[in-house]
Scaffold this motif. Structure first.
Motif, PDB file in Angstrom:
ATOM      1  N   ARG A   1     -77.387  21.512 -78.362  1.00  0.00           N
ATOM      2  CA  ARG A   1     -77.464  20.046 -78.370  1.00  0.00           C
ATOM      3  C   ARG A   1     -76.271  19.403 -77.662  1.00  0.00           C
ATOM      4  NH1 ARG A   1     -81.499  17.887 -81.395  1.00  0.00           N
ATOM      5  NH2 ARG A   1     -82.606  19.312 -82.764  1.00  0.00           N
ATOM      6  N   LEU A   2     -75.401  20.225 -77.076  1.00  0.00           N
ATOM      7  CA  LEU A   2     -74.231  19.700 -76.373  1.00  0.00           C
ATOM      8  C   LEU A   2     -74.313  20.032 -74.889  1.00  0.00           C
ATOM      9  CD1 LEU A   2     -71.303  20.736 -78.759  1.00  0.00           C
ATOM     10  CD2 LEU A   2     -72.463  18.525 -78.647  1.00  0.00           C
ATOM     11  N   HIS A   3     -73.931  19.069 -74.055  1.00  0.00           N
ATOM     12  CA  HIS A   3     -73.862  19.324 -72.610  1.00  0.00           C
ATOM     13  C   HIS A   3     -72.491  19.905 -72.287  1.00  0.00           C
ATOM     14  CE1 HIS A   3     -73.523  18.647 -68.292  1.00  0.00           C
ATOM     15  NE2 HIS A   3     -74.840  18.629 -68.282  1.00  0.00           N
TER      16      HIS A   3
ATOM     17  N   THR B   1     -81.465  19.188 -69.939  1.00  0.00           N
ATOM     18  CA  THR B   1     -81.982  18.492 -71.113  1.00  0.00           C
ATOM     19  C   THR B   1     -83.501  18.575 -71.115  1.00  0.00           C
ATOM     20  OG1 THR B   1     -80.111  16.961 -71.182  1.00  0.00           O
ATOM     21  CG2 THR B   1     -82.113  16.288 -72.328  1.00  0.00           C
TER      22      THR B   1
ATOM     23  N   GLU C   1     -85.209  14.390 -75.539  1.00  0.00           N
ATOM     24  CA  GLU C   1     -84.307  13.568 -76.341  1.00  0.00           C
ATOM     25  C   GLU C   1     -84.995  13.350 -77.675  1.00  0.00           C
ATOM     26  OE1 GLU C   1     -81.364  12.551 -75.738  1.00  0.00           O
ATOM     27  OE2 GLU C   1     -81.040  12.536 -73.572  1.00  0.00           O
TER      28      GLU C   1
ATOM     29  N   ARG D   1     -66.120  22.833 -83.907  1.00  0.00           N
ATOM     30  CA  ARG D   1     -66.324  21.603 -83.161  1.00  0.00           C
ATOM     31  C   ARG D   1     -65.898  21.828 -81.707  1.00  0.00           C
ATOM     32  NH1 ARG D   1     -66.385  18.006 -87.739  1.00  0.00           N
ATOM     33  NH2 ARG D   1     -66.568  16.124 -86.498  1.00  0.00           N
TER      34      ARG D   1
ATOM     35  N   TYR E   1     -72.912  18.949 -83.151  1.00  0.00           N
ATOM     36  CA  TYR E   1     -73.821  17.853 -83.493  1.00  0.00           C
ATOM     37  C   TYR E   1     -73.104  16.792 -84.322  1.00  0.00           C
ATOM     38  CZ  TYR E   1     -77.631  15.535 -86.080  1.00  0.00           C
ATOM     39  OH  TYR E   1     -78.457  14.610 -86.658  1.00  0.00           O
TER      40      TYR E   1
ATOM     41  N   ASP F   1     -70.182  15.626 -83.954  1.00  0.00           N
ATOM     42  CA  ASP F   1     -69.503  14.690 -83.062  1.00  0.00           C
ATOM     43  C   ASP F   1     -70.485  13.720 -82.418  1.00  0.00           C
ATOM     44  OD1 ASP F   1     -66.613  15.790 -83.016  1.00  0.00           O
ATOM     45  OD2 ASP F   1     -67.869  17.549 -82.702  1.00  0.00           O
ATOM     46  N   GLN F   2     -71.723  14.182 -82.180  1.00  0.00           N
ATOM     47  CA  GLN F   2     -72.759  13.280 -81.679  1.00  0.00           C
ATOM     48  C   GLN F   2     -73.034  12.173 -82.692  1.00  0.00           C
ATOM     49  OE1 GLN F   2     -76.224  15.582 -80.712  1.00  0.00           O
ATOM     50  NE2 GLN F   2     -75.391  16.304 -78.765  1.00  0.00           N
TER      51      GLN F   2
ATOM     52  N   LYS G   1     -70.216   9.684 -82.836  1.00  0.00           N
ATOM     53  CA  LYS G   1     -70.226   8.838 -81.648  1.00  0.00           C
ATOM     54  C   LYS G   1     -71.295   7.756 -81.748  1.00  0.00           C
ATOM     55  CE  LYS G   1     -70.618   9.016 -76.603  1.00  0.00           C
ATOM     56  NZ  LYS G   1     -70.859   9.885 -75.431  1.00  0.00           N
ATOM     57  N   ILE G   2     -72.452   8.112 -82.289  1.00  0.00           N
ATOM     58  CA  ILE G   2     -73.549   7.141 -82.450  1.00  0.00           C
ATOM     59  C   ILE G   2     -73.097   5.948 -83.286  1.00  0.00           C
ATOM     60  CG2 ILE G   2     -75.762   6.807 -83.636  1.00  0.00           C
ATOM     61  CD1 ILE G   2     -76.511   9.663 -82.664  1.00  0.00           C
TER      62      ILE G   2
ATOM     63  N   SER H   1     -80.801  12.833 -80.189  1.00  0.00           N
ATOM     64  CA  SER H   1     -79.972  14.015 -79.986  1.00  0.00           C
ATOM     65  C   SER H   1     -80.713  14.889 -78.980  1.00  0.00           C
ATOM     66  CB  SER H   1     -79.766  14.784 -81.296  1.00  0.00           C
ATOM     67  OG  SER H   1     -79.022  15.977 -81.055  1.00  0.00           O
TER      68      SER H   1
END
Length: 305
Positions: free
Chosen positions: A147-149, A159, A162, A199, A202, A204-205, A208-209, A266
């Motif tokens: 789930r992380l780029h 991706t 979404e 870390r 997810y 951290d996502q 951030k949201i 996500s």
């Protein structure tokens, strides 16, 4: 501890007789007895009650036997698969994944890929995104889903979808009176964040949201696993934000609600080596390109994980 210790103990545990076990192993009884003693010394517990007539396994021995059977069975499977691959009868394709992707698109992909590629042995490894990058570079896996780029010139991060996020509440929570909930309402609740480590992730996502909307979470607990986080929600410890496809768990002790906020997603990202042009990977990528849009059009939540 060596593999022979497991094989010797397995034979003795199934026969419960040193003579028959030695005969089955095509060795003399004294060497077998020494090997079992050596195994017990290595582990530090008694596995066999030799005073019993016939001999019997101790409680520890019964547990060790159950685990030994599984290990030996897996080793036999690995050996057989390796022989098939080495002889050209079968090829190997390994997939890495973060756990949340198992609730959505990935199971359907694996099923269809195996159906269409009977000559390929498919392996699986549960790996966080950062571990997937290392595993791809070392050749331990051929494709990964996270789930992380990751910004790495050797790795392509594509991706796939979404996935919308949904809130999860314990049964009876006051906000369940609403058909949709806002992020601001979740920020006012005790919040369970996952994974706690490692870390970035997810977690951290999610942070951030909320931060992008000027919201600060009241984190009451951090869990390492999504299932643990949902279990804590069920216990009334707090609320959480999870990928939409997790609703497929159908737990009776939690309730999910969509968000009223727009654009809260996500991504599910497929990772693979930039220089990998193997037919197996090309077939897999083509399958992904065909399945993801189809499931999205059908409204299947499985497309969202």
């Amino acid at each position: 501890m060596e593999l022979r210790h497991l094989r010797y103990f397995s034979a003795l545990a199934s026969e419960l007789n040193f003579s028959r076990a030695a005969e089955r192993l095509h060795i003399a009884q004294p060497p077998l007895s020494r090997q079992i003693r050596q195994l017990e010394e290595i582990i530090g517990v008694e596995l066999v009650n030799r005073d019993s007539r016939p001999i019997a396994l101790t409680k520890a021995g019964k547990f060790f036997y159950e685990q030994t059977v599984q290990v030996l069975s897996r080793i036999d499977e690995i050996q057989a698969a390796t022989q098939r691959i080495g002889s050209g009868q079968q090829h190997w394709f390994s997939i890495g994944f973060v756990p949340s992707t198992l609730y959505g698109l990935l199971p359907e992909l694996i099923k269809r890929f195996r159906q269409n590629n009977a000559s390929i042995e498919v392996g699986f490894s549960e790996l966080i995104t950062m571990e997937q990058i290392e595993a791809l570079k070392s050749g331990r896996i051929d494709v990964g889903f996270g789930r992380l780029h990751i910004d790495d010139p050797d790795i392509v991060c594509q991706t796939i979808i979404e996935e919308p996020l949904v809130a999860v509440f314990p049964v009876g929570h006051p906000l369940l009176k609403k058909t949709k909930v806002a992020l601001a309402q979740l920020a006012a609740e005790d919040f369970i964040l996952y994974p706690a480590k490692p870390r970035p992730s997810y977690a951290d996502q999610v942070l951030k949201i909320f931060a992008e909307r000027g919201l600060r979470l009241a984190i009451v607990k951090e869990a390492n696993e999504m299932q643990t986080a949902i279990g804590l929600v069920a216990a009334g410890v707090g609320v959480a934000l999870v990928p939409e496809s997790v609703q497929g768990l159908h737990r009776a002790d939690v309730v999910y609600r969509p968000l009223s906020n727009k654009g809260v997603f996500s991504p599910v990202i497929m990772n693979f080596r930039a220089n990998d042009h193997s037919p197996a990977l090309q077939n897999f990528r083509a399958l992904v390109a065909g399945i993801a849009p189809m499931l999205l059009r059908s409204g299947n939540p499985a497309a969202g994980d």
